[in-house]
Design a protein around this motif. Structure first.
Motif, mmCIF file in Angstrom:
data_model
loop_
_atom_site.group_PDB
_atom_site.id
_atom_site.type_symbol
_atom_site.label_atom_id
_atom_site.label_comp_id
_atom_site.label_asym_id
_atom_site.label_seq_id
_atom_site.Cartn_x
_atom_site.Cartn_y
_atom_site.Cartn_z
ATOM 1 N N ALA A 1 0.829 -1.214 0.000
ATOM 2 C CA ALA A 1 0.000 0.000 0.000
ATOM 3 C C ALA A 1 0.860 1.260 0.000
ATOM 4 C CB ALA A 1 -0.921 0.005 1.225
ATOM 5 N N GLU A 2 2.136 1.126 0.416
ATOM 6 C CA GLU A 2 3.004 2.305 0.509
ATOM 7 C C GLU A 2 3.727 2.604 -0.798
ATOM 8 O OE1 GLU A 2 2.854 4.053 3.242
ATOM 9 O OE2 GLU A 2 1.563 2.535 4.162
ATOM 10 N N ARG A 3 3.652 1.717 -1.769
ATOM 11 C CA ARG A 3 4.365 1.950 -3.033
ATOM 12 C C ARG A 3 3.631 2.957 -3.892
ATOM 13 N NH1 ARG A 3 6.722 -0.842 -0.194
ATOM 14 N NH2 ARG A 3 7.526 1.243 0.140
ATOM 15 N N GLN A 4 4.394 3.668 -4.733
ATOM 16 C CA GLN A 4 3.759 4.623 -5.649
ATOM 17 C C GLN A 4 3.672 4.083 -7.071
ATOM 18 O OE1 GLN A 4 6.367 7.663 -4.219
ATOM 19 N NE2 GLN A 4 5.301 7.175 -2.334
ATOM 20 N N LEU A 5 4.613 3.207 -7.425
ATOM 21 C CA LEU A 5 4.579 2.564 -8.735
ATOM 22 C C LEU A 5 4.793 1.072 -8.497
ATOM 23 C CD1 LEU A 5 6.866 5.092 -10.609
ATOM 24 C CD2 LEU A 5 4.443 4.735 -11.081
ATOM 25 N N PHE A 6 4.353 0.255 -9.442
ATOM 26 C CA PHE A 6 4.361 -1.186 -9.215
ATOM 27 C C PHE A 6 5.124 -1.914 -10.317
ATOM 28 C CE2 PHE A 6 0.951 0.873 -7.101
ATOM 29 C CZ PHE A 6 0.984 0.317 -5.837
ATOM 30 N N PHE A 7 5.590 -3.088 -10.001
ATOM 31 C CA PHE A 7 6.478 -3.911 -10.831
ATOM 32 C C PHE A 7 7.904 -3.351 -10.798
ATOM 33 C CE2 PHE A 7 2.338 -4.634 -13.073
ATOM 34 C CZ PHE A 7 2.216 -5.988 -12.801
ATOM 35 N N ARG B 1 5.655 -0.125 -14.346
ATOM 36 C CA ARG B 1 4.693 0.095 -15.431
ATOM 37 C C ARG B 1 3.257 0.284 -14.960
ATOM 38 N NH1 ARG B 1 6.167 -5.265 -15.574
ATOM 39 N NH2 ARG B 1 4.512 -6.834 -15.583
ATOM 40 N N ALA B 2 2.952 -0.048 -13.714
ATOM 41 C CA ALA B 2 1.587 0.166 -13.212
ATOM 42 C C ALA B 2 1.591 1.289 -12.187
ATOM 43 C CB ALA B 2 1.048 -1.120 -12.591
ATOM 44 N N LYS B 3 0.574 2.141 -12.275
ATOM 45 C CA LYS B 3 0.518 3.306 -11.378
ATOM 46 C C LYS B 3 -0.369 3.050 -10.147
ATOM 47 C CE LYS B 3 2.305 6.429 -14.509
ATOM 48 N NZ LYS B 3 2.915 5.372 -15.342
ATOM 49 N N SER B 4 -1.092 1.936 -10.167
ATOM 50 C CA SER B 4 -1.961 1.635 -9.026
ATOM 51 C C SER B 4 -1.998 0.126 -8.833
ATOM 52 C CB SER B 4 -3.391 2.130 -9.295
ATOM 53 O OG SER B 4 -3.986 1.330 -10.316
ATOM 54 N N LEU B 5 -2.435 -0.284 -7.640
ATOM 55 C CA LEU B 5 -2.544 -1.717 -7.367
ATOM 56 C C LEU B 5 -3.583 -2.375 -8.277
ATOM 57 C CD1 LEU B 5 -2.424 -2.392 -3.532
ATOM 58 C CD2 LEU B 5 -1.166 -3.579 -5.332
ATOM 59 N N GLU B 6 -4.638 -1.626 -8.591
ATOM 60 C CA GLU B 6 -5.682 -2.167 -9.458
ATOM 61 C C GLU B 6 -5.111 -2.432 -10.854
ATOM 62 O OE1 GLU B 6 -7.632 -0.093 -6.112
ATOM 63 O OE2 GLU B 6 -5.973 0.396 -7.423
ATOM 64 N N GLU B 7 -4.318 -1.471 -11.344
ATOM 65 C CA GLU B 7 -3.690 -1.630 -12.661
ATOM 66 C C GLU B 7 -2.683 -2.782 -12.611
ATOM 67 O OE1 GLU B 7 -0.860 1.030 -15.512
ATOM 68 O OE2 GLU B 7 -2.037 2.147 -14.047
ATOM 69 N N GLY C 1 18.266 -0.503 -18.204
ATOM 70 C CA GLY C 1 18.814 -1.225 -17.053
ATOM 71 C C GLY C 1 18.394 -0.695 -15.701
ATOM 72 N N LYS C 2 17.492 0.271 -15.684
ATOM 73 C CA LYS C 2 17.049 0.785 -14.377
ATOM 74 C C LYS C 2 15.898 -0.056 -13.841
ATOM 75 C CE LYS C 2 18.300 5.667 -14.784
ATOM 76 N NZ LYS C 2 17.787 7.048 -14.834
ATOM 77 N N PHE C 3 15.971 -0.364 -12.533
ATOM 78 C CA PHE C 3 14.901 -1.105 -11.863
ATOM 79 C C PHE C 3 14.545 -0.402 -10.565
ATOM 80 C CE2 PHE C 3 16.895 -4.170 -14.616
ATOM 81 C CZ PHE C 3 15.804 -4.810 -15.174
ATOM 82 N N LYS C 4 13.361 -0.723 -10.091
ATOM 83 C CA LYS C 4 12.853 -0.093 -8.884
ATOM 84 C C LYS C 4 13.695 -0.477 -7.660
ATOM 85 C CE LYS C 4 8.448 1.185 -7.249
ATOM 86 N NZ LYS C 4 8.349 0.877 -5.862
ATOM 87 N N THR C 5 13.921 0.483 -6.791
ATOM 88 C CA THR C 5 14.608 0.191 -5.528
ATOM 89 C C THR C 5 13.642 -0.560 -4.626
ATOM 90 O OG1 THR C 5 15.756 2.317 -5.700
ATOM 91 C CG2 THR C 5 15.808 1.204 -3.549
ATOM 92 N N PRO C 6 13.914 -1.829 -4.298
ATOM 93 C CA PRO C 6 12.968 -2.531 -3.441
ATOM 94 C C PRO C 6 13.066 -2.057 -1.999
ATOM 95 C CG PRO C 6 14.825 -3.954 -3.984
ATOM 96 C CD PRO C 6 15.069 -2.646 -4.672
ATOM 97 N N GLN C 7 11.966 -2.154 -1.275
ATOM 98 C CA GLN C 7 12.020 -1.850 0.161
ATOM 99 C C GLN C 7 12.784 -2.981 0.858
ATOM 100 O OE1 GLN C 7 8.986 -2.815 2.739
ATOM 101 N NE2 GLN C 7 8.943 -4.813 1.778
ATOM 102 N N LEU C 8 13.415 -2.686 1.977
ATOM 103 C CA LEU C 8 14.263 -3.688 2.623
ATOM 104 C C LEU C 8 13.604 -4.362 3.829
ATOM 105 C CD1 LEU C 8 17.794 -2.001 2.528
ATOM 106 C CD2 LEU C 8 16.738 -3.573 0.892
ATOM 107 N N ARG C 9 12.388 -3.970 4.153
ATOM 108 C CA ARG C 9 11.774 -4.601 5.325
ATOM 109 C C ARG C 9 11.491 -6.069 5.056
ATOM 110 N NH1 ARG C 9 10.768 -1.970 9.660
ATOM 111 N NH2 ARG C 9 10.982 0.290 9.706
ATOM 112 N N ASP C 10 11.700 -6.886 6.086
ATOM 113 C CA ASP C 10 11.460 -8.334 5.985
ATOM 114 C C ASP C 10 12.257 -8.996 4.865
ATOM 115 O OD1 ASP C 10 9.751 -8.956 8.163
ATOM 116 O OD2 ASP C 10 8.093 -7.950 7.159
ATOM 117 N N LEU C 11 13.439 -8.453 4.581
ATOM 118 C CA LEU C 11 14.158 -8.988 3.422
ATOM 119 C C LEU C 11 14.618 -10.432 3.605
ATOM 120 C CD1 LEU C 11 17.658 -7.292 2.883
ATOM 121 C CD2 LEU C 11 16.674 -7.740 5.083
#
Length: 355
Positions: free
Chosen positions: A110-116, A120-126, A261-271
């Motif tokens: 729920a805290e993410r702003q972009l997905f994948f 490429r997706a701007k919302s969880l529904e997308e 070659g750019k990818f999203k920075t993943p969150q590190l919680r519960d890694l």
């Protein structure tokens, strides 16, 4: 006069106080960052799980009838017993076809702003639409999905409770799945207890590792704030350009050569619950990951001539630099990273309607 390097003991002491008084992290010019903040226990969790829209979303999330083969559900790749991921290098879907990317965990989605990985997706529904229709994932014809679910008698009442009537539409399906996913949150770890002032929650080695994370290892340039991510995209040198694992990431969406070659920075919680790591799932050893960053990752940058001939040739992000970490510093950093995992709760699978 001799200025002595601070001892590890001094460094540890400098963090056993209010966060506002901590040593400042090493951040490059122009980088936006946020200070660490603790997450708290989600006191609304059980009340949220009882909401009709969340109950329905949960059923659909775990129900393989959402796939063409009736064998694959969202939970096939996002399994609550595996950190809401699948512990595979890359996802395995319909007809046992492999995807080309690692399954991202749903913790704190729920805290993410972009997905994948490529945003490429701007919302969880997308985002939900992607796997449902992808031939190597759930392979469902999303146009026929509502009728398929509508035909299952047990869903009628669930839709009525969630929406006021029994109508099944594609938008309703993805909305409630997203509503359910938003309830998937990390639980506080020892790191959070430390941030709240319980200074014995972390060992001295872990505190020293946190100092290395913030300073010499330069991690805060990308991993900062409450979820330890800048929500941005970086090329960390794992493009495998023109080789077996090639993946150009964000470029495939924007078609801007600078994004190759750019990818999203993943969150590190519960890694610790979500390995293997990286967009290609090629890493499952934390020390190996730290050693990789320690090297600086610029070994494969193109020469200026090469870049001119081939503008797509990916350049590793200038934020990455050789770190010269010692064995002790690496060990401390790894132990700090291990302290970021606090979630113990594994959700049970619901009984979804079968007829």
């Amino acid at each position: 006069m001799d200025v002595q390097d601070p001892t590890i003991e001094d460094i540890v002491k400098s963090y056993k106080k209010a966060i506002s008084e901590w040593p400042k992290p090493n951040i490059d010019y122009g980088v936006k960052w946020k200070e660490f903040t603790p997450i708290t226990f989600d006191s609304a969790y059980f009340a949220d799980q009882d909401k009709p829209n969340v109950i329905l979303g949960k059923m659909l999330f775990f129900d393989p009838k959402l796939s063409k083969s009736n064998q694959i559900s969202c939970s096939s790749c996002h399994d609550p017993e595996m950190g809401w991921s699948d512990r595979r290098r890359v996802a395995l879907g319909n007809d046992h076809l492999l995807g080309n990317r690692n399954t991202m965990s749903l913790y704190n989605i729920a805290e993410r702003q972009l997905f994948f990985w490529d945003g490429r997706a701007k919302s969880l529904e997308e985002q939900a639409a992607g796997p449902l229709g992808a031939h190597h994932e759930m392979a469902m014809d999303v146009k026929t999905l509502p009728a398929k679910i509508q035909a299952v008698k047990g869903y009628k009442e669930l839709f009525r409770k969630a929406f006021g009537d029994e109508k099944v539409t594609y938008d309703r399906i993805v909305k409630v799945i997203a509503d359910f996913q938003k309830t998937i949150k990390s639980q506080p770890s020892r790191f959070d207890r430390f941030l709240e002032g319980k200074y014995n929650a972390l060992t001295d080695e872990e505190i020293y590792g946190m100092h290395i994370f913030r300073t010499k290892a330069r991690c805060m340039n990308c991993h900062s704030g409450q979820y330890l991510t800048d929500e941005s995209f970086h090329n960390i040198g794992l493009t495998y350009y023109k080789r077996k694992y090639e993946d150009l990431g964000l470029y495939m969406i924007t078609k801007n050569p600078e994004d190759a070659g750019k990818f999203k920075t993943p969150q590190l919680r519960d890694l610790l619950l979500t390995q293997p790591w990286m967009h290609n799932g090629l890493f499952n050893d934390l020390e190996g990951v730290v050693n990789m960053y320690n090297s600086g990752m610029h070994q494969i940058d193109p020469s200026p001539e090469k870049k001119q001939q081939d503008p797509l040739y990916p350049m590793t992000d200038p934020l990455l630099k050789p770190l010269n970490l010692t064995k002790e510093e690496t060990k401390a950093l790894v132990s700090f990273l291990e302290s970021l995992s606090g979630t113990k709760f594994k959700m049970r699978r619901p009984e979804f309607p079968v007829e």
